[in-house]
Design an enzyme around this catalytic site. Structure first.
Site, PDB file in Angstrom:
ATOM      1  N   SER A   1       5.776  -3.988  -2.453  1.00 38.48           N
ATOM      2  CA  SER A   1       4.778  -3.213  -1.728  1.00 38.48           C
ATOM      3  C   SER A   1       3.534  -4.047  -1.431  1.00 38.48           C
ATOM      4  O   SER A   1       3.188  -4.956  -2.197  1.00 38.48           O
ATOM      5  CB  SER A   1       4.381  -1.999  -2.572  1.00 38.48           C
TER       6      SER A   1
ATOM      7  N   GLN B   1       1.417  -6.654   6.964  1.00 40.31           N
ATOM      8  CA  GLN B   1       0.764  -5.367   7.171  1.00 40.31           C
ATOM      9  C   GLN B   1      -0.593  -5.616   7.834  1.00 40.31           C
ATOM     10  O   GLN B   1      -1.458  -6.262   7.259  1.00 40.31           O
ATOM     11  CB  GLN B   1       0.564  -4.631   5.845  1.00 40.31           C
TER      12      GLN B   1
ATOM     13  N   TYR C   1      -8.484   3.753   5.622  1.00 40.17           N
ATOM     14  CA  TYR C   1      -8.965   2.654   6.455  1.00 40.17           C
ATOM     15  C   TYR C   1      -9.090   3.144   7.901  1.00 40.17           C
ATOM     16  O   TYR C   1      -8.893   4.323   8.182  1.00 40.17           O
ATOM     17  CB  TYR C   1      -8.047   1.445   6.300  1.00 40.17           C
TER      18      TYR C   1
ATOM     19  N   ARG D   1       2.527   2.724   7.855  1.00 43.02           N
ATOM     20  CA  ARG D   1       2.192   3.356   6.570  1.00 43.02           C
ATOM     21  C   ARG D   1       1.200   4.475   6.816  1.00 43.02           C
ATOM     22  O   ARG D   1       0.193   4.284   7.497  1.00 43.02           O
ATOM     23  CB  ARG D   1       1.610   2.345   5.584  1.00 43.02           C
TER      24      ARG D   1
END
Length: 778
Positions: A423, A503, A585, A633
């Site tokens: 992850s 990511q 975020y 995500r």
């Protein structure tokens, strides 16, 4: 240490409110431990009045009863119906899983045994009488045990102290009985024409044998349950007790052999979960359902109450004072109850969403059902019934000897060799310009060599002001691209078959802060930069900056930063790109109604809140190579009132999938500081499960998945496609390879690097068994 005693050292004077199993058992134990105690049990109903039919007790609970009071245990043992099998009826096909071990008896008989034991010990039983209020009893009693059930008047009267949280759930259920003993616990679904109903049934009385006139065939508890809207659509809200029983008997006529169902004050009710912040108040203490409830589908109500009684009696015996005893009782029981309630919530949520699983293949459906609470896993189910788990794997096309986690999975043009994902984890180890260095080469390289199918970078920022901390990595400068290329080349060269994903994200209002270990979410002591967000709402008012709310023109500039970083990521050689729309975020801040209070086209309803994240996704997808997958995500819940709901999460996932997302990486929370997560093992996986089985799109589950057994269970049950693990990979970079070794697997899903091949077996340890004596002399 002396046992807690009453005033001036005299034996305790105890009042027990409620004559259910928990209250009666507490009374019997306390009297047995000290015959001089004066104990009274108040029960407003008659001795033989009870609700429901059978009671299930575990071997663990029975063991505690046996040690504490063998007399009660022997009396109960003579009544028990025991069975090992669970029958699961799916679309007319019955599958059986063995080795489970249950014991049940009639609730009336259980109460009768406890009544008899209490009387023999000298406990005063007062029936058909409302007890005085607990506060009144506390004036002349040393201890008041409130075992007055889920609708506890004691808890209500002192709600300001106990601070209860009551949650009513989405299904209606009714307790009934049939006049024969089933051969096993039975679970069955039926289509009502307006949705699915489910049956839970188990035997609780053995048939009489050996008598010429024996007509008693035993008895079974039958619980019928369905979603509230299904219950109403079938008109059950308008039926009385007898008509409801007839309706249920007709629906499940085959299982019931055409026989009627009996009632006993049976009503359609919605389950209520009870949680209290405190369990005691002065001399008053809560026990059983008054303190906590757990859904009947894990058979825990009576079990918890009896175990409460055991713990309370032990603490009163061991502690020097009553306050010490009550504090010890709560300290001992609260973690056990919390764990049980987590399992029960997972189980009841599974049944609430049963319709999403009904079309699974039969064996997968059965396996999913058996592992729904996360207490039963692939590994211990295999110990109970290897033939059953092998049949589940065979139906799924998993080769013999291959654990589910080591099967391949394809996303667009990328085939992952197994289902394990490292992850994304922020390392805060880049240089001040955002460039990854040797630390990232070693960190990501080690995890790639460790066998995971996909290794993800931390959130890589798309601009200097998009960093969380000055030590966050970026992909907005040529030197970043070169540094990342060095890492991807290493992974592809030294760990062939491992995919490396990037990511991409922007910190939004959570930027310009210190590294986690220096003060999480705390502003920098100096050198802060302005932060951006959907709306001018600081993460922590008075602590963090008030962010600048992006204008429509500025949104385009941020979108272009994501596109530029995606182009760099492609050239740097990443195999997969994930867009970070979670954890509060920037893009996540647009999705949540708690952080997006815009009144333009980028705010308001969910469609408006989705607009900018989808624009970014579309622009990045257009620039990202077509054969390489993109994932997103999301935070599937904000764990805060008024925030993103699980229903919103399904809609968000559907929108991204429609725009071309290859999988949804389902996380939760970290959006607002006042969140209240429901932490526990695999606690976020139900959100991934719901998205996958509602929409039929691939998902990545994340959140306290810590064992290979959990991964196998989640994959085989069809709750997720991939499992992302963070902390386990910090503890052990070779977690995946060690999982293979521990399961005796050496196939293509987890190849050891040639240089590490010698370590593919568990190292020998020192001898732990002493030599046995050659002779025994008497």
């Amino acid at each position: 240490m002396t046992a807690a005693a009453g005033t001036a050292g005299r034996p305790l004077k105890v009042a027990v409110l409620g004559g259910g199993p928990g209250g009666l058992y507490a009374a019997a134990l306390l009297k047995r431990l000290d015959p001089d105690r004066e104990i009274t049990v108040w029960e407003r109903n008659a001795p033989d009045d009870t609700f429901g039919f059978g009671v299930v007790l575990s071997d663990e609970t029975l063991g505690g009863i046996e040690h504490a009071d063998p007399v009660i245990y022997r009396a109960l043992q003579a009544e028990f119906v025991r069975w090992d099998d669970i029958d699961i009826v799916h679309r007319g096909r019955t599958l059986t899983s063995g080795g489970h071990g249950f014991a049940a008896l009639g609730r009336r008989r259980l109460l009768a045994v406890l009544h008899e034991r209490c009387r023999s010990l000298g406990v005063r039983l007062v029936f058909r009488t409302e007890a005085p209020p607990a506060a009144e009893l506390a004036r002349d009693h040393d201890l008041v045990i409130a075992a007055d059930g889920v609708h506890s008047t004691t808890r209500t009267a002192h709600a300001d102290v106990f601070r209860p949280q009551l949650t009513t759930h989405r299904c209606r259920y009714i307790w009934l009985s049939t006049d024969f003993a089933l051969d096993a616990f039975r679970f069955e679904i039926a289509d009502t024409g307006h949705g699915i109903a489910q049956l839970h049934a188990y035997p609780y009385a053995r048939p009489k044998t050996g008598r010429p006139d024996a007509s008693d065939e035993g008895a079974s508890t039958v619980i019928v349950e369905m979603r509230e809207e299904v219950w109403r659509a079938n008109g059950l809200d308008a039926l009385d007790e007898r008509a409801s029983a007839a309706w249920c008997a007709e629906l499940f006529a085959q299982t019931l052999r055409g026989r009627p169902l009996r009632t006993n004050n049976s009503a359609w009710i919605a389950f209520r979960t009870v949680v209290n912040e405190r369990w005691s108040h002065g001399r008053i203490v809560l026990l059983g359902d008054a303190a906590h409830t757990a859904h009947f589908s894990i058979g825990s109500g009576t079990k918890l109450a009896v175990e409460d009684a055991l713990a309370l009696a032990a603490c009163l015996r061991e502690a020097p004072t009553l306050p010490d005893a009550l504090a010890a009782y709560e300290a001992e029981r609260r973690p056990v109850v919390a764990s049980t309630q987590r399992a029960a919530r997972a189980s009841l949520a599974w049944f609430e969403e049963l319709a999403t699983y009904a079309d699974q293949p039969p064996h997968q459906f059965a396996f999913n059902l058996l592992t729904r609470s996360r207490r039963v896993t692939h590994d211990n189910l295999r110990l109970r019934d290897a033939e059953f788990t092998d049949a589940v794997a065979a139906e799924a096309g998993i080769p013999d000897g291959t654990p589910p986690m080591f099967t391949p999975f394809r996303l667009r043009g990328l085939t992952l060799r197994n289902r394990v994902v490292v992850s994304p984890m922020d390392m805060y180890a880049a240089d001040s310009a955002g460039t990854p260095g040797d630390f990232h080469l070693v960190h990501l390289g080690a995890r790639a060599l460790g066998g995971a199918g996909l290794v993800m970078t931390e959130m890589v920022c798309v601009s200097p002001e998009g960093r969380i901390t000055p030590a966050c990595t970026g992909l907005y400068a040529p030197e970043h691209e070169r540094a990342w290329r060095r890492i991807t080349d290493f992974v592809h060269g030294q760990a062939p078959g491992t995919a490396l994903g990037v990511q991409l994200g922007h910190s939004g209002r959570k930027g310009s802060t210190r590294r986690m270990w220096e003060g999480i979410d705390q502003p920098l002591p100096d050198g802060n930069w302005p932060v951006l967000a959907a709306s001018p709402l600081p993460y922590r008012p008075g602590v963090n900056q008030i962010p600048h709310a992006l204008t429509a023109a500025e949104l385009g500039a941020v979108r272009d930063q994501f596109v530029s970083s995606a182009a760099r990521a492609a050239r740097a050689g990443f195999d997969l790109l994930e867009l970070h729309c979670a954890h509060g975020y920037l893009l996540s801040g647009f999705l949540s109604p708690l952080t997006n209070q815009r009144t333009d086209a980028y705010g308001g309803c969910l469609e408006g809140r989705l607009r900018f994240p989808l624009e970014v996704f579309d622009a990045v997808r257009e620039r990202w190579p077509d054969d390489r997958p993109m994932t997103v995500r999301i935070s599937a819940t904000d764990w805060a009132e008024g925030g993103t709901t699980p229903e919103d999460a399904v809609a968000i996932a559907a929108a991204f999938a429609e725009h071309g997302a290859d999988a949804i990486d389902v996380s939760t929370g970290q959006v607002v500081p006042h969140e209240r997560p429901d932490f526990g093992r695999s606690y976020q996986t139900p959100f991934a499960d719901r998205i996958r089985n509602t929409l039929g799109i691939p998902v990545i589950a994340v959140g306290a998945i810590s064992s290979w057994d959990d991964v196998n269970s989640l994959i085989l049950a069809g709750r997720t496609d991939l499992c992302a693990l963070a902390r386990p990979h910090l503890y052990d970079p070779h977690w995946t390879l060690h999982a293979a070794a521990e399961q005796g697997y050496a196939g293509p899903g987890a190849p050891w690097p040639p240089s590490y091949q010698a370590g593919s077996r568990t190292p020998p340890t020192g001898r732990t068994d002493a030599p046995k004596p050659r002779l025994t002399l008497h």
